[in-house]
Write an enzyme that holds these catalytic residues in place. Structure first.
Site, mmCIF file in Angstrom:
data_model
loop_
_atom_site.group_PDB
_atom_site.id
_atom_site.type_symbol
_atom_site.label_atom_id
_atom_site.label_comp_id
_atom_site.label_asym_id
_atom_site.label_seq_id
_atom_site.Cartn_x
_atom_site.Cartn_y
_atom_site.Cartn_z
ATOM 1 N N GLY A 1 1.103 -2.730 -6.244
ATOM 2 C CA GLY A 1 1.000 -1.403 -5.648
ATOM 3 C C GLY A 1 -0.375 -0.803 -5.908
ATOM 4 O O GLY A 1 -1.354 -1.148 -5.243
ATOM 5 N N GLY A 2 -0.455 0.068 -6.885
ATOM 6 C CA GLY A 2 -1.681 0.840 -7.152
ATOM 7 C C GLY A 2 -2.964 0.019 -7.192
ATOM 8 O O GLY A 2 -3.973 0.412 -6.587
ATOM 9 N N TRP B 1 0.816 -1.224 0.000
ATOM 10 C CA TRP B 1 0.000 0.000 0.000
ATOM 11 C C TRP B 1 0.844 1.266 0.000
ATOM 12 O O TRP B 1 0.293 2.368 -0.041
ATOM 13 C CB TRP B 1 -0.923 0.004 1.229
ATOM 14 C CG TRP B 1 -2.088 -0.927 1.119
ATOM 15 C CD1 TRP B 1 -2.472 -1.664 0.016
ATOM 16 C CD2 TRP B 1 -3.033 -1.230 2.145
ATOM 17 N NE1 TRP B 1 -3.590 -2.389 0.305
ATOM 18 C CE2 TRP B 1 -3.964 -2.147 1.615
ATOM 19 C CE3 TRP B 1 -3.190 -0.822 3.474
ATOM 20 C CZ2 TRP B 1 -5.036 -2.658 2.362
ATOM 21 C CZ3 TRP B 1 -4.242 -1.328 4.223
ATOM 22 C CH2 TRP B 1 -5.160 -2.231 3.655
ATOM 23 N N LYS B 2 2.148 1.124 0.109
ATOM 24 C CA LYS B 2 3.035 2.298 0.123
ATOM 25 C C LYS B 2 2.507 3.321 1.143
ATOM 26 O O LYS B 2 2.026 2.923 2.200
ATOM 27 C CB LYS B 2 3.173 2.852 -1.298
ATOM 28 C CG LYS B 2 3.598 1.726 -2.270
ATOM 29 C CD LYS B 2 4.068 2.178 -3.596
ATOM 30 C CE LYS B 2 4.499 0.958 -4.424
ATOM 31 N NZ LYS B 2 5.035 1.278 -5.724
ATOM 32 N N GLU C 1 11.858 1.714 -4.043
ATOM 33 C CA GLU C 1 11.667 3.080 -3.524
ATOM 34 C C GLU C 1 12.536 3.314 -2.296
ATOM 35 O O GLU C 1 12.990 4.429 -2.041
ATOM 36 C CB GLU C 1 10.172 3.317 -3.247
ATOM 37 C CG GLU C 1 9.401 3.476 -4.552
ATOM 38 C CD GLU C 1 7.965 3.005 -4.517
ATOM 39 O OE1 GLU C 1 7.390 2.846 -3.427
ATOM 40 O OE2 GLU C 1 7.409 2.794 -5.624
HETATM 41 P P1 13P Z 1 2.550 -0.703 -8.971
HETATM 42 O O1 13P Z 1 1.735 -1.968 -8.937
HETATM 43 O O2 13P Z 1 1.769 0.519 -8.566
HETATM 44 O O3 13P Z 1 3.288 -0.541 -10.264
HETATM 45 O O4 13P Z 1 3.675 -0.856 -7.829
HETATM 46 C C1 13P Z 1 4.452 -1.995 -7.813
HETATM 47 C C2 13P Z 1 5.219 -2.022 -6.553
HETATM 48 O O5 13P Z 1 6.110 -1.228 -6.333
HETATM 49 C C3 13P Z 1 4.848 -3.026 -5.542
HETATM 50 O O6 13P Z 1 5.803 -3.103 -4.542
#
Ligand code: 13P
Length: 250
Positions: A235-236, A11-12, A98
């Site tokens: 992620g998204g 979920w960042k 990241e």
């Molecule tokens: P996205 O699915 O938003 O491209 O992000 C991938 C990610 O960094 C999962 O750790």
């Protein structure tokens, strides 16, 4: 050998506790009884108690996006493994791109975190992946091998079983660009071969390698359906319960 896939949500830095609770309440009924794959959520540390409480007794496990390698100490802003375990977390991401890109995490730090996680019974998901310039220069294999070599320093076959690896090509993260299944499979084979070189064929055959980078319901099957791809780190598309459930049930 058949490896049970792990479908994980990163979920960042998104969601409040109320939003996280609403997600879990909506998500659990959508995946109730789903046992083909393991399911994991990786929320921000401040959300962990809420999410763990809401998911208690379900088929969903919860982990941190990052941990410090020290047991405790004067490390402002960091979370220890003991703290993660005390609230019921069982997994952690390590070395997400990241973290490497914006927080200067090196292979050496990744290695220290991996040792700390394994010593403390936390399932580590070690993230590796090349940036676009590496790929364009034909260096993808070299970069992946270097990251795997760096992560696995001092790790022996005896302690390696819990390790999960996530292949996340940096150019595919949050960009809507996805590696083709062929590209992902090729990278996963390079990673598995490097694990075999370092830890032997049995560990390599058993280690789960996830794909991450713009995974969504529409492309989940073509990626996770590959023999070499043992799940996804999302992620998204993991931020909405119906979208993440659709990926889990690809
Ligand atoms: P996205 O699915 O938003 O491209 O992000 C991938 C990610 O960094 C999962 O750790």
């Amino acid at each position: 050998m058949s490896r049970k896939a792990l479908i994980a949500a990163n979920w960042k830095m998104f969601k409040t506790p109320a939003e996280a609770k609403a997600f879990v309440d909506a998500f659990l009924p959508l995946v109730a009884g789903h046992s083909r794959d393991e399911i994991a959520l990786f929320p921000s540390p401040v959300l962990l108690p809420t999410v763990i409480e809401a998911a208690k007794g379900s088929n969903v496990v919860i982990g941190a996006q990052n941990i410090h390698f020290a047991p405790e100490g004067a490390f402002t802003g960091e979370t220890s493994i003991g703290q993660l375990k005390a609230v019921g977390g069982t997994h952690t991401l390590i070395g997400h791109s990241e973290r490497r890109q914006y927080f200067a995490e090196t292979d050496e730090i990744v290695n220290k975190k991996l040792h700390a996680a394994l010593e403390n019974g936390i399932v580590p998901v070690v993230c590796v992946g090349e940036v676009l310039a590496d790929r364009e220069a034909g260096k993808t294999g070299d970069v992946l091998k270097k990251q795997i070599d760096g992560a696995l320093v001092g790790i022996t076959a005896e302690i390696a079983a819990p390790i999960v690896i996530a292949y996340e090509p940096v150019w595919a993260i949050g960009t809507g660009k996805t590696a083709t299944p062929e590209m992902a499979v090729e990278a996963h084979k390079i990673i598995r071969a490097e694990v075999a070189k370092l830890l032997g064929p049995a560990v390599a055959a058993a280690v789960r390698i996830l794909y991450g980078g713009s995974v969504k319901p529409a492309n989940a099957k073509e990626l996770i359906g590959q023999e070499e791809i043992d799940g996804a780190l999302v992620g998204g598309a993991s931020l909405k319960a119906d979208s993440f459930a659709a990926i889990v049930k690809y």
